[in-house]
Design a protein around this motif. Sequence first.
Motif, PDB file in Angstrom:
ATOM      1  N   ASN A   1      -4.257   7.583  -2.485  1.00  0.00           N
ATOM      2  CA  ASN A   1      -3.897   6.201  -2.176  1.00  0.00           C
ATOM      3  C   ASN A   1      -3.162   5.815  -3.658  1.00  0.00           C
ATOM      4  O   ASN A   1      -3.739   6.796  -4.391  1.00  0.00           O
ATOM      5  CB  ASN A   1      -5.231   5.723  -2.325  1.00  0.00           C
TER       6      ASN A   1
ATOM      7  N   ASP B   1      -8.533  -0.844  -1.989  1.00  0.00           N
ATOM      8  CA  ASP B   1      -8.996  -0.043  -1.202  1.00  0.00           C
ATOM      9  C   ASP B   1      -7.587   0.164  -0.047  1.00  0.00           C
ATOM     10  O   ASP B   1      -6.378  -0.520  -0.003  1.00  0.00           O
ATOM     11  CB  ASP B   1      -9.717  -0.739   0.141  1.00  0.00           C
TER      12      ASP B   1
ATOM     13  N   TYR C   1       0.752  -1.137   0.428  1.00  0.00           N
ATOM     14  CA  TYR C   1      -0.034   0.107  -0.161  1.00  0.00           C
ATOM     15  C   TYR C   1       0.769   1.340  -0.247  1.00  0.00           C
ATOM     16  O   TYR C   1       2.209   1.185  -0.050  1.00  0.00           O
ATOM     17  CB  TYR C   1      -1.312  -0.146   0.929  1.00  0.00           C
TER      18      TYR C   1
ATOM     19  N   THR D   1      -6.778   2.779   6.396  1.00  0.00           N
ATOM     20  CA  THR D   1      -7.553   3.201   7.503  1.00  0.00           C
ATOM     21  C   THR D   1      -7.235   2.896   8.497  1.00  0.00           C
ATOM     22  O   THR D   1      -7.231   4.227   9.603  1.00  0.00           O
ATOM     23  CB  THR D   1      -9.286   3.607   7.470  1.00  0.00           C
TER      24      THR D   1
END
Length: 126
Positions: A63, A68, A40, A71
Amino acid sequence: MLHTRTPLISFSLALCVYLTEACRCPTTLTFDGAICNADYAVIATVKEDPSIDYRYTLDVQKNYKTGDAPTEIYTRSPEECGVGLENGQTYILGGYTSDGVAQIGACDFREIYNGNPPPTPMCLGR
């Protein structure tokens, strides 16, 4: 008497060397290299300091990867090569996932965000 203390001193010295060497990273991370190799990569503000479980809550502004954005990210204690992030501070973060949980350690990318977004790395298509 000296002979009974020698193993303890040797063990203590070996443990200190291990802990010192354990957090050494193999290379210095560049933004492009770190982001391209990370699971990520985000620009995010830390919303909540961890209480006891080394979990940080994030407010993600950008991002860099598909999918996704995390968080929440977890780290280890500093003694185990974990990192500390400051509540309210915005960072560029690039880390890894383990069993679907975003994590960051001493050898992962973390840099305080100065407000100027870095260019998108070549590996992600500019």
